[in-house]
Design an enzyme around this catalytic site. Structure first.
Site, PDB file in Angstrom:
ATOM      1  N   CYS A   1      39.493 -21.008  30.425  1.00  0.00           N
ATOM      2  CA  CYS A   1      39.285 -21.104  31.655  1.00  0.00           C
ATOM      3  C   CYS A   1      39.097 -22.634  32.097  1.00  0.00           C
ATOM      4  CB  CYS A   1      37.768 -20.213  32.090  1.00  0.00           C
ATOM      5  SG  CYS A   1      38.233 -18.799  32.213  1.00  0.00           S
TER       6      CYS A   1
ATOM      7  N   ASP B   1      29.829 -32.260  20.863  1.00  0.00           N
ATOM      8  CA  ASP B   1      29.352 -30.841  20.815  1.00  0.00           C
ATOM      9  C   ASP B   1      28.133 -30.941  21.719  1.00  0.00           C
ATOM     10  OD1 ASP B   1      28.242 -28.460  19.987  1.00  0.00           O
ATOM     11  OD2 ASP B   1      28.800 -28.748  18.088  1.00  0.00           O
TER      12      ASP B   1
ATOM     13  N   THR C   1      28.773 -14.565  34.166  1.00  0.00           N
ATOM     14  CA  THR C   1      29.361 -13.373  34.028  1.00  0.00           C
ATOM     15  C   THR C   1      29.022 -12.139  34.711  1.00  0.00           C
ATOM     16  OG1 THR C   1      30.174 -11.510  32.471  1.00  0.00           O
ATOM     17  CG2 THR C   1      28.114 -12.629  32.065  1.00  0.00           C
TER      18      THR C   1
ATOM     19  N   SER D   1      26.015  -6.890  25.512  1.00  0.00           N
ATOM     20  CA  SER D   1      26.180  -7.467  24.373  1.00  0.00           C
ATOM     21  C   SER D   1      25.282  -8.813  24.186  1.00  0.00           C
ATOM     22  CB  SER D   1      27.697  -8.065  24.013  1.00  0.00           C
ATOM     23  OG  SER D   1      28.060  -9.251  24.804  1.00  0.00           O
TER      24      SER D   1
ATOM     25  N   TYR E   1      26.741 -11.802  23.681  1.00  0.00           N
ATOM     26  CA  TYR E   1      27.297 -12.730  24.485  1.00  0.00           C
ATOM     27  C   TYR E   1      26.687 -12.606  25.706  1.00  0.00           C
ATOM     28  CZ  TYR E   1      30.142 -13.967  28.180  1.00  0.00           C
ATOM     29  OH  TYR E   1      30.794 -14.600  29.185  1.00  0.00           O
ATOM     30  N   HIS E   2      26.848 -11.214  26.325  1.00  0.00           N
ATOM     31  CA  HIS E   2      26.313 -11.507  27.895  1.00  0.00           C
ATOM     32  C   HIS E   2      24.821 -11.640  28.062  1.00  0.00           C
ATOM     33  CE1 HIS E   2      30.095  -8.659  28.083  1.00  0.00           C
ATOM     34  NE2 HIS E   2      30.006  -9.051  29.366  1.00  0.00           N
TER      35      HIS E   2
ATOM     36  N   LYS F   1      23.789 -15.114  28.882  1.00  0.00           N
ATOM     37  CA  LYS F   1      24.185 -15.601  30.003  1.00  0.00           C
ATOM     38  C   LYS F   1      23.109 -15.126  30.874  1.00  0.00           C
ATOM     39  CE  LYS F   1      28.549 -17.096  29.649  1.00  0.00           C
ATOM     40  NZ  LYS F   1      29.208 -18.278  30.157  1.00  0.00           N
TER      41      LYS F   1
ATOM     42  N   GLN G   1      31.340 -14.216  36.732  1.00  0.00           N
ATOM     43  CA  GLN G   1      32.788 -13.956  36.823  1.00  0.00           C
ATOM     44  C   GLN G   1      32.998 -12.555  36.419  1.00  0.00           C
ATOM     45  OE1 GLN G   1      35.832 -16.893  36.438  1.00  0.00           O
ATOM     46  NE2 GLN G   1      36.013 -16.369  34.377  1.00  0.00           N
TER      47      GLN G   1
ATOM     48  N   ARG H   1      32.554  -0.162  20.769  1.00  0.00           N
ATOM     49  CA  ARG H   1      31.263  -0.894  21.535  1.00  0.00           C
ATOM     50  C   ARG H   1      30.298   0.426  21.767  1.00  0.00           C
ATOM     51  NH1 ARG H   1      33.914  -5.423  25.793  1.00  0.00           N
ATOM     52  NH2 ARG H   1      35.649  -5.722  24.480  1.00  0.00           N
TER      53      ARG H   1
ATOM     54  N   GLU I   1      28.569   1.277  25.220  1.00  0.00           N
ATOM     55  CA  GLU I   1      28.789   1.218  26.559  1.00  0.00           C
ATOM     56  C   GLU I   1      28.872   2.493  27.110  1.00  0.00           C
ATOM     57  OE1 GLU I   1      32.142  -1.256  27.311  1.00  0.00           O
ATOM     58  OE2 GLU I   1      33.497   0.249  26.131  1.00  0.00           O
TER      59      GLU I   1
HETATM   60  N1  USQ Z   1      38.675  -2.365  26.397  1.00  0.00           N
HETATM   61  C1  USQ Z   1      39.490  -1.406  26.171  1.00  0.00           C
HETATM   62  N2  USQ Z   1      40.584  -1.571  25.431  1.00  0.00           N
HETATM   63  C2  USQ Z   1      40.953  -2.929  24.757  1.00  0.00           C
HETATM   64  C3  USQ Z   1      39.954  -3.932  25.092  1.00  0.00           C
HETATM   65  C4  USQ Z   1      38.788  -3.723  25.904  1.00  0.00           C
HETATM   66  O1  USQ Z   1      39.436  -0.103  26.531  1.00  0.00           O
HETATM   67  O2  USQ Z   1      41.631  -3.012  24.237  1.00  0.00           O
HETATM   68  C5  USQ Z   1      37.342  -2.000  27.314  1.00  0.00           C
HETATM   69  C6  USQ Z   1      36.166  -2.410  26.861  1.00  0.00           C
HETATM   70  O3  USQ Z   1      35.659  -1.496  25.859  1.00  0.00           O
HETATM   71  C7  USQ Z   1      35.386  -2.568  28.136  1.00  0.00           C
HETATM   72  C8  USQ Z   1      36.436  -3.161  28.971  1.00  0.00           C
HETATM   73  O4  USQ Z   1      37.503  -2.824  28.483  1.00  0.00           O
HETATM   74  O5  USQ Z   1      34.749  -1.450  28.550  1.00  0.00           O
HETATM   75  C9  USQ Z   1      36.395  -4.601  29.116  1.00  0.00           C
HETATM   76  O6  USQ Z   1      36.486  -5.251  27.937  1.00  0.00           O
HETATM   77  P1  USQ Z   1      36.843  -6.901  27.559  1.00  0.00           P
HETATM   78  O7  USQ Z   1      37.100  -7.231  26.365  1.00  0.00           O
HETATM   79  O8  USQ Z   1      38.081  -7.044  28.564  1.00  0.00           O
HETATM   80  O9  USQ Z   1      35.976  -7.601  28.506  1.00  0.00           O
HETATM   81  P2  USQ Z   1      34.486  -8.047  28.301  1.00  0.00           P
HETATM   82  O10 USQ Z   1      33.998  -7.949  26.877  1.00  0.00           O
HETATM   83  O11 USQ Z   1      33.375  -7.489  29.259  1.00  0.00           O
HETATM   84  O12 USQ Z   1      34.432  -9.519  28.311  1.00  0.00           O
HETATM   85  C10 USQ Z   1      35.203 -10.523  29.143  1.00  0.00           C
HETATM   86  C11 USQ Z   1      35.054 -11.840  28.845  1.00  0.00           C
HETATM   87  C12 USQ Z   1      34.002 -12.512  29.013  1.00  0.00           C
HETATM   88  C13 USQ Z   1      33.348 -12.239  30.478  1.00  0.00           C
HETATM   89  C14 USQ Z   1      33.617 -10.698  30.805  1.00  0.00           C
HETATM   90  C15 USQ Z   1      33.365 -10.462  32.172  1.00  0.00           C
HETATM   91  O13 USQ Z   1      35.494 -12.175  27.335  1.00  0.00           O
HETATM   92  O14 USQ Z   1      33.759 -13.808  28.816  1.00  0.00           O
HETATM   93  O15 USQ Z   1      32.138 -12.703  30.700  1.00  0.00           O
HETATM   94  O16 USQ Z   1      34.729 -10.269  30.450  1.00  0.00           O
HETATM   95  S1  USQ Z   1      32.655  -8.708  32.582  1.00  0.00           S
HETATM   96  O17 USQ Z   1      33.436  -7.830  31.818  1.00  0.00           O
HETATM   97  O18 USQ Z   1      32.467  -8.472  34.048  1.00  0.00           O
HETATM   98  O19 USQ Z   1      31.230  -9.024  32.134  1.00  0.00           O
END
Ligand code: USQ
Length: 398
Positions: free
Chosen positions: A12, A74, A145, A187, A189-190, A193, A216, A330, A332
């Site tokens: 980003c 850093d 996020t 997670s 990570y989340h 935030k 975001q 995961r 979830e």
């Molecule tokens: N998923 C699948 N198949 C895949 C990859 C992911 O079904 O091959 C699913 C995951 O299990 C999850 C969803 O898609 O339910 C989203 O996963 P993701 O890897 O696209 O997103 P996430 O891990 O939530 O993280 C990403 C960014 C992070 C940001 C976040 C926004 O890496 O930096 O903060 O999206 S949010 O999701 O709105 O929290």
């Protein structure tokens, strides 16, 4: 405006730096190049060949005539260097992207969990403490996020950061309050935030720092007008099981003929935003800082919601890809609804780029162009949230 972009070499940060420079802002990138080091650690590279930071900046100067500065700091560890930078460069605003951003990476092991917490919270706190110590009025725009809220609805649209509540007691009667919307991160990570949010609330109250936190959704797309101007300006395209995000992964998988890896039933609903809208949102946030003494401004930076299996089915329909249902690595909710308020950006002039076939093809085209760089072994998601959910090989559903 003089803007420092912390984490300006990342997925980003890089397109945001170019966009702000193109709009005439004086941009300096601060980065420790950790994202490149993690590529090496994981043995996973961006699908697109990314140039060194030096070549990126030289190329930008060549094609635009504009200069972007760079300081290798850093932020999580080199506090004195950061403070010195703020004192000498005197930016009007800092955009803070300098955090480890992958949920799967953060859940791989206790080492990854500790790194993510140490790095992200130290980076944020060092920035806030350094701004106070510098004595300067610097607006902080932070990339947060949507995942701080979790992905439930509690029967309402998720508001932009704050929930209005009424507290009734015998002593004071009924009192109206704005509280941070209850967090429910999925997670480590989340969760970092979520910790950031509390640091921001404290420094906005105690030191009257001006802070905007952008919650975001998942980015899709990889290209902006600026990154497309020269191959040396190309943005990262992550497709591996740790850093690749869902829609970009599906588009890459479709381009290389790999069955789309839907986790579980694909009933997860998430918020999305195109990368071109992300860079515009950063600019809008910079142009609309809170007043000194005002609470943290929180915007939901997303434009639409989609269910994972609907995305997979859409891509399968337009490209003929196969869909695979794989065990979900995961922890979830297998199915959820998601309704989000995003009026602030719309009111401030964001014209959303919605999911449409043309743009899906654009991403797929880029993936096809660099398909020979793909390492298919890196596609499966192998980071498990708990030891009880083993991820297997894709099982082809159709
Ligand atoms: N998923 C699948 N198949 C895949 C990859 C992911 O079904 O091959 C699913 C995951 O299990 C999850 C969803 O898609 O339910 C989203 O996963 P993701 O890897 O696209 O997103 P996430 O891990 O939530 O993280 C990403 C960014 C992070 C940001 C976040 C926004 O890496 O930096 O903060 O999206 S949010 O999701 O709105 O929290």
């Amino acid at each position: 405006m003089k803007v420092a972009i912390l984490g300006g070499d990342g997925f980003c940060g890089w397109p945001a730096s170019l966009y702000l420079s193109e709009q005439g802002h004086e941009v300096t990138i601060i980065d420790n190049l950790s994202r490149r080091a993690i590529d090496e650690e994981l043995g996973a590279e961006s699908l697109t060949p990314i140039a060194s930071i030096e070549d990126r900046l030289a190329a930008w100067n060549e094609v635009s005539g504009k200069h972007i500065g760079f300081a290798r700091i850093d932020v999580a560890k080199e506090y004195d260097e950061l403070l010195d930078f703020l004192r000498t460069e005197q930016p009007d605003a800092v955009v803070h992207f300098a955090e480890q951003r992958a949920a799967p990476y953060s859940m791989k092991s206790s080492r990854n969990k500790r790194y993510t917490v140490d790095n992200n919270t130290s980076a944020t706190h060092n920035l806030l403490a350094a701004i106070v110590e510098s004595g300067r009025d610097i607006h902080v725009v932070h990339l947060g996020t949507m995942g701080v809220y979790g992905y439930g609805t509690a029967g309402m649209k998720i508001p932009e950061g704050y929930l209005q509540v009424q507290v009734t007691s015998e002593e004071s009667g009924t009192v109206d309050q704005d509280i941070l919307y209850p967090s429910n991160p999925g997670s480590v990570y989340h969760m970092t935030k979520v910790l950031d949010q509390h640091l921001f609330a404290f420094y906005a109250k105690n030191d009257e720092l001006r802070i905007t936190d952008l919650h975001q959704g998942i980015i899709w797309g990889t290209t902006t007008d600026e990154t497309a101007r020269d191959e040396r300006l190309i943005n990262r395209f992550d497709y591996d099981g740790d850093y690749g995000t869902v829609l970009n992964r599906f588009l890459m998988q479709s381009a290389v003929g790999y069955p789309l890896t839907v986790h579980g039933t694909g009933g997860q609903t998430r918020a999305f935003i195109h990368i071109r809208d992300m860079v515009r949102c950063i600019e809008i946030a910079l142009e609309n800082p809170p007043a000194q003494g005002e609470k943290v401004k929180i915007f939901n930076q997303m434009t639409e919601t989609h269910r994972v299996r609907d995305l997979a089915e859409l891509i399968a329909r337009v490209s003929g890809a196969q869909v695979a249902l794989v065990p979900n690595p995961r922890k979830e909710s297998p199915e959820n609804e998601l309704h989000v308020v995003n009026e602030t950006f719309l009111d401030l002039g964001l014209n959303p780029t919605t999911l449409e076939e043309g743009l899906l093809h654009e991403v797929e085209e880029i993936a096809r162009k660099y398909a020979d760089r793909a390492n298919l072994d890196m596609i499966p998601a192998r980071s498990l949230w708990t030891s009880s959910n083993a991820a297997g090989e894709p099982q082809t559903a159709r």
